[in-house]
Design a protein around this motif. Structure first.
Motif, PDB file in Angstrom:
ATOM      1  N   ASN A  60       0.852  -1.184   0.000  1.00  0.00           N
ATOM      2  CA  ASN A  60       0.000   0.000   0.000  1.00  0.00           C
ATOM      3  C   ASN A  60       0.891   1.239   0.000  1.00  0.00           C
ATOM      4  O   ASN A  60       1.049   1.925   1.010  1.00  0.00           O
ATOM      5  CB  ASN A  60      -0.930  -0.020   1.222  1.00  0.00           C
ATOM      6  N   ALA A  61       1.484   1.489  -1.172  1.00  0.00           N
ATOM      7  CA  ALA A  61       2.483   2.559  -1.287  1.00  0.00           C
ATOM      8  C   ALA A  61       1.857   3.944  -1.301  1.00  0.00           C
ATOM      9  O   ALA A  61       2.554   4.946  -1.154  1.00  0.00           O
ATOM     10  CB  ALA A  61       3.328   2.354  -2.545  1.00  0.00           C
ATOM     11  N   GLN A  62       0.545   4.017  -1.473  1.00  0.00           N
ATOM     12  CA  GLN A  62      -0.121   5.315  -1.422  1.00  0.00           C
ATOM     13  C   GLN A  62      -0.211   5.819   0.018  1.00  0.00           C
ATOM     14  O   GLN A  62      -0.014   6.994   0.289  1.00  0.00           O
ATOM     15  CB  GLN A  62      -1.552   5.193  -1.966  1.00  0.00           C
ATOM     16  N   THR A  63      -0.488   4.892   0.927  1.00  0.00           N
ATOM     17  CA  THR A  63      -0.602   5.252   2.341  1.00  0.00           C
ATOM     18  C   THR A  63       0.755   5.218   3.031  1.00  0.00           C
ATOM     19  O   THR A  63       1.072   6.097   3.841  1.00  0.00           O
ATOM     20  CB  THR A  63      -1.556   4.265   3.051  1.00  0.00           C
ATOM     21  N   PHE A  64       1.545   4.203   2.714  1.00  0.00           N
ATOM     22  CA  PHE A  64       2.842   4.017   3.378  1.00  0.00           C
ATOM     23  C   PHE A  64       3.940   4.397   2.389  1.00  0.00           C
ATOM     24  O   PHE A  64       4.391   3.567   1.605  1.00  0.00           O
ATOM     25  CB  PHE A  64       2.958   2.590   3.903  1.00  0.00           C
ATOM     26  N   ILE A  65       4.312   5.670   2.453  1.00  0.00           N
ATOM     27  CA  ILE A  65       5.155   6.236   1.406  1.00  0.00           C
ATOM     28  C   ILE A  65       6.647   6.040   1.709  1.00  0.00           C
ATOM     29  O   ILE A  65       7.040   5.729   2.838  1.00  0.00           O
ATOM     30  CB  ILE A  65       4.852   7.744   1.200  1.00  0.00           C
ATOM     31  N   SER A  66       7.445   6.239   0.656  1.00  0.00           N
ATOM     32  CA  SER A  66       8.903   6.134   0.752  1.00  0.00           C
ATOM     33  C   SER A  66       9.592   7.492   0.678  1.00  0.00           C
ATOM     34  O   SER A  66      10.746   7.630   1.067  1.00  0.00           O
ATOM     35  CB  SER A  66       9.437   5.241  -0.374  1.00  0.00           C
ATOM     36  N   GLY A  67       8.879   8.484   0.146  1.00  0.00           N
ATOM     37  CA  GLY A  67       9.482   9.793  -0.101  1.00  0.00           C
ATOM     38  C   GLY A  67       9.903  10.526   1.170  1.00  0.00           C
ATOM     39  O   GLY A  67      10.723  11.453   1.111  1.00  0.00           O
ATOM     40  N   ALA A  68       9.366  10.124   2.313  1.00  0.00           N
ATOM     41  CA  ALA A  68       9.808  10.716   3.586  1.00  0.00           C
ATOM     42  C   ALA A  68      10.951   9.909   4.190  1.00  0.00           C
ATOM     43  O   ALA A  68      11.265  10.046   5.378  1.00  0.00           O
ATOM     44  CB  ALA A  68       8.626  10.805   4.555  1.00  0.00           C
ATOM     45  N   GLY A  69      11.573   9.062   3.353  1.00  0.00           N
ATOM     46  CA  GLY A  69      12.715   8.271   3.816  1.00  0.00           C
ATOM     47  C   GLY A  69      12.304   6.865   4.193  1.00  0.00           C
ATOM     48  O   GLY A  69      11.185   6.642   4.674  1.00  0.00           O
ATOM     49  N   VAL A  70      13.194   5.905   3.958  1.00  0.00           N
ATOM     50  CA  VAL A  70      12.913   4.513   4.327  1.00  0.00           C
ATOM     51  C   VAL A  70      13.762   4.098   5.522  1.00  0.00           C
ATOM     52  O   VAL A  70      13.935   2.918   5.796  1.00  0.00           O
ATOM     53  CB  VAL A  70      13.114   3.554   3.135  1.00  0.00           C
ATOM     54  N   GLY A  71      14.287   5.095   6.214  1.00  0.00           N
ATOM     55  CA  GLY A  71      14.984   4.865   7.478  1.00  0.00           C
ATOM     56  C   GLY A  71      14.216   5.518   8.612  1.00  0.00           C
ATOM     57  O   GLY A  71      13.061   5.938   8.444  1.00  0.00           O
ATOM     58  N   LEU A  72      14.867   5.612   9.751  1.00  0.00           N
ATOM     59  CA  LEU A  72      14.234   6.167  10.948  1.00  0.00           C
ATOM     60  C   LEU A  72      13.907   7.652  10.799  1.00  0.00           C
ATOM     61  O   LEU A  72      12.893   8.135  11.301  1.00  0.00           O
ATOM     62  CB  LEU A  72      15.202   5.944  12.130  1.00  0.00           C
ATOM     63  N   PHE A  75      11.928  12.610   6.544  1.00  0.00           N
ATOM     64  CA  PHE A  75      12.449  13.698   5.709  1.00  0.00           C
ATOM     65  C   PHE A  75      11.465  14.861   5.599  1.00  0.00           C
ATOM     66  O   PHE A  75      11.813  15.911   5.051  1.00  0.00           O
ATOM     67  CB  PHE A  75      12.814  13.192   4.306  1.00  0.00           C
ATOM     68  N   ASN A  76      10.249  14.695   6.088  1.00  0.00           N
ATOM     69  CA  ASN A  76       9.337  15.836   6.145  1.00  0.00           C
ATOM     70  C   ASN A  76       9.738  16.814   7.243  1.00  0.00           C
ATOM     71  O   ASN A  76       9.353  17.987   7.200  1.00  0.00           O
ATOM     72  CB  ASN A  76       7.895  15.365   6.380  1.00  0.00           C
ATOM     73  N   THR A  77      10.484  16.314   8.220  1.00  0.00           N
ATOM     74  CA  THR A  77      10.866  17.187   9.342  1.00  0.00           C
ATOM     75  C   THR A  77      12.371  17.223   9.552  1.00  0.00           C
ATOM     76  O   THR A  77      12.879  18.117  10.234  1.00  0.00           O
ATOM     77  CB  THR A  77      10.199  16.709  10.652  1.00  0.00           C
ATOM     78  N   GLU A  78      13.097  16.241   8.996  1.00  0.00           N
ATOM     79  CA  GLU A  78      14.552  16.192   9.181  1.00  0.00           C
ATOM     80  C   GLU A  78      15.236  16.249   7.824  1.00  0.00           C
ATOM     81  O   GLU A  78      14.735  15.713   6.839  1.00  0.00           O
ATOM     82  CB  GLU A  78      14.964  14.890   9.886  1.00  0.00           C
ATOM     83  N   ARG A 294       8.614   2.579   6.271  1.00  0.00           N
ATOM     84  CA  ARG A 294       7.754   3.420   5.453  1.00  0.00           C
ATOM     85  C   ARG A 294       7.254   4.541   6.364  1.00  0.00           C
ATOM     86  O   ARG A 294       7.457   4.490   7.588  1.00  0.00           O
ATOM     87  CB  ARG A 294       6.557   2.614   4.883  1.00  0.00           C
ATOM     88  N   THR A 295       6.561   5.532   5.787  1.00  0.00           N
ATOM     89  CA  THR A 295       5.994   6.622   6.580  1.00  0.00           C
ATOM     90  C   THR A 295       4.502   6.707   6.275  1.00  0.00           C
ATOM     91  O   THR A 295       4.117   6.750   5.096  1.00  0.00           O
ATOM     92  CB  THR A 295       6.670   7.964   6.234  1.00  0.00           C
ATOM     93  N   ALA A 296       3.672   6.740   7.323  1.00  0.00           N
ATOM     94  CA  ALA A 296       2.222   6.885   7.105  1.00  0.00           C
ATOM     95  C   ALA A 296       1.953   8.286   6.565  1.00  0.00           C
ATOM     96  O   ALA A 296       2.312   9.286   7.180  1.00  0.00           O
ATOM     97  CB  ALA A 296       1.469   6.643   8.408  1.00  0.00           C
ATOM     98  N   ASN A 297       1.320   8.316   5.401  1.00  0.00           N
ATOM     99  CA  ASN A 297       1.074   9.572   4.692  1.00  0.00           C
ATOM    100  C   ASN A 297      -0.163  10.281   5.227  1.00  0.00           C
ATOM    101  O   ASN A 297      -0.395  11.449   4.959  1.00  0.00           O
ATOM    102  CB  ASN A 297       0.872   9.213   3.217  1.00  0.00           C
ATOM    103  N   THR A 298      -0.976   9.530   5.977  1.00  0.00           N
ATOM    104  CA  THR A 298      -2.276  10.006   6.428  1.00  0.00           C
ATOM    105  C   THR A 298      -2.661   9.174   7.654  1.00  0.00           C
ATOM    106  O   THR A 298      -2.029   8.153   7.924  1.00  0.00           O
ATOM    107  CB  THR A 298      -3.310   9.821   5.277  1.00  0.00           C
TER     108      THR A 298
END
Ligand code: QZP
Length: 403
Positions: A60-72, A75-78, A294-298
């Protein structure tokens, strides 16, 4: 109040040296605690350690995105530790374009074309390793086989110079460490990589890539307008980041599995055509890439449990691959198993784009080994290279008993 307060909390640190050295008791604890758990030390994270939830998150790549980084790090805040990867740390539509290019570069047709050269090199490396083994009574599998083989065949395929390739190992070690916390293993790998970072980016220039190689093909895609000329070297960087440390340590983990299970190695020796599935089962049993985020987009849910937007979701891939809810006798290395559905390459739209080449390398090395060697024994203690993401070795001494 934290909206995740119903989720059980564990006081374990997946990045503590003892858990990096032996993650399996921690995996069992995480899986048995629930489908989603939290970690006392990492309040922005939820963890999935069972196969079912990890499969659901990755698909579910729409909800659990990679663009905010696939590590800890989020990237939206760091600030990203290095300029973001255009494929690994990207979502549609950028990911769609870059993925299409790398899928084409490493297509099934490519794999057929490179096979003969890769096979000849695998035979040469094993012949040489056996000679050294005959002279010294044992070899370090990492130094003699696992490191040199991908550094020759995959780096040749990309089309980079022969000089300085060992720099790629330092770079890969840092990239995989950077997906965890800023702990000691990370800081040390950063120190080591500083002198080679410039070299890495230079190898991505078109002038330094052999015409027709994978790297040059990426530049051709830029010329054709699929990506920009500025993006081309960044996509070449992905091949240099992802294609060496991973396969090298998978070759290490495969021999570790086989040396631990002489009865399984005997089956492989009796029938070298089992090499491909022996390698596949090693990826399940001892997964080289242990973790990914992954990062929850919503605001969303996992296994019916509410998850807040911007939560980092730590997926314990190696744990999914030993989840008894998915695998009968999950802790048993069984080369007859055919572990379809393992998550060692991830799954979904970000599933490893080079996996056919990784499998080819594993198959060819294990085939060359099985044809020459009757028995493998450990020849002294191995040393692990602790890494925040990879299950890796510094040295792996083995004795190869010739057939
Ligand atoms: C590393 C990149 C196991 C994967 C995370 C390997 C990996 C894939 C891509 C990149 C790096 O694009 O830099």
């Amino acid at each position: 109040m934290n909206e995740h307060s119903d989720i059980p909390v564990l006081d374990v640190d997946p990045y503590a040296p003892e858990n990096l050295a032996d993650p399996y008791p921690m995996h069992t604890l995480m899986r048995d605690t629930g489908p989603v758990v939290r970690l006392k030390a990492y309040p922005t994270v939820v963890v999935c350690a069972r196969h079912q939830e990890i499969h659901a998150v990755f698909n579910n790549a729409q909800t659990f995105i990679s663009g905010a980084g696939v590590g800890l790090a989020n990237f939206n805040t760091e600030e990203p530790f290095r300029p973001k990867s255009l494929i690994l740390e990207a979502d549609a539509p950028l990911h769609t374009a870059t993925r299409a290019i790398l899928s084409r570069v490493m297509s099934p047709k490519t794999v057929m074309q490179i096979r003969a050269d890769f096979a000849a090199e695998a035979e040469r490396v094993l012949d040489q390793a056996l000679e050294r083994n005959q002279a010294n009574g044992s070899i370090d599998w990492m130094a003699e086989v696992a490191n040199p083989f991908p550094l020759k065949v995959f780096a040749d395929s990309i089309g980079i110079a022969a000089q300085g390739r060992e720099n790629l190992l330092l770079y890969g070690d840092m990239v995989f460490n950077s997906m965890g916390p800023r702990n000691e293993v990370f800081e040390k790998s950063v120190e080591r990589v500083i002198p080679v970072t410039q070299w890495i980016m230079q190898q991505c220039d078109r002038a330094n890539l052999r015409p027709g190689g994978f790297g040059d093909q990426i530049w051709q895609a830029a010329e054709a307008g699929e990506i920009t000329m500025e993006q081309a070297p960044m996509l070449v960087r992905s091949l240099l980041s992802a294609g060496l440390d991973t396969t090298i340590n998978s070759l290490g983990n495969a021999i570790y599995a086989l040396a631990h299970h002489p009865e399984e190695y005997a089956k492989l020796h009796a029938d070298p055509s089992l090499a491909r599935q022996a390698f596949e089962e090693a990826l399940r049993w001892e997964s080289t890439v242990q973790t990914f985020f992954r990062t929850a987009n919503t605001d969303c849910e996992i296994a019916g449990i509410p998850i807040q937007a911007q939560t980092k979701v730590l997926c314990m891939l190696a744990s999914a691959n030993r989840d008894p809810r998915k695998w009968p006798n999950a802790d048993t290395y069984d080369i007859a198993r055919k572990p379809v559905g393992h998550t060692a390459f991830g799954t979904g739209i970000h599933g490893c784009v080079g996996q056919a080449i990784a499998r080819l390398e594993g198959e060819l090395i294990l085939t060359a080994l099985a044809k020459r060697v009757k028995r493998i024994e450990f020849a002294g203690p191995h040393s692990r290279r602790l890494n925040n993401t990879l299950r890796a070795f510094d040295t792996l001494p083995v004795r190869l008993v010739a057939a």
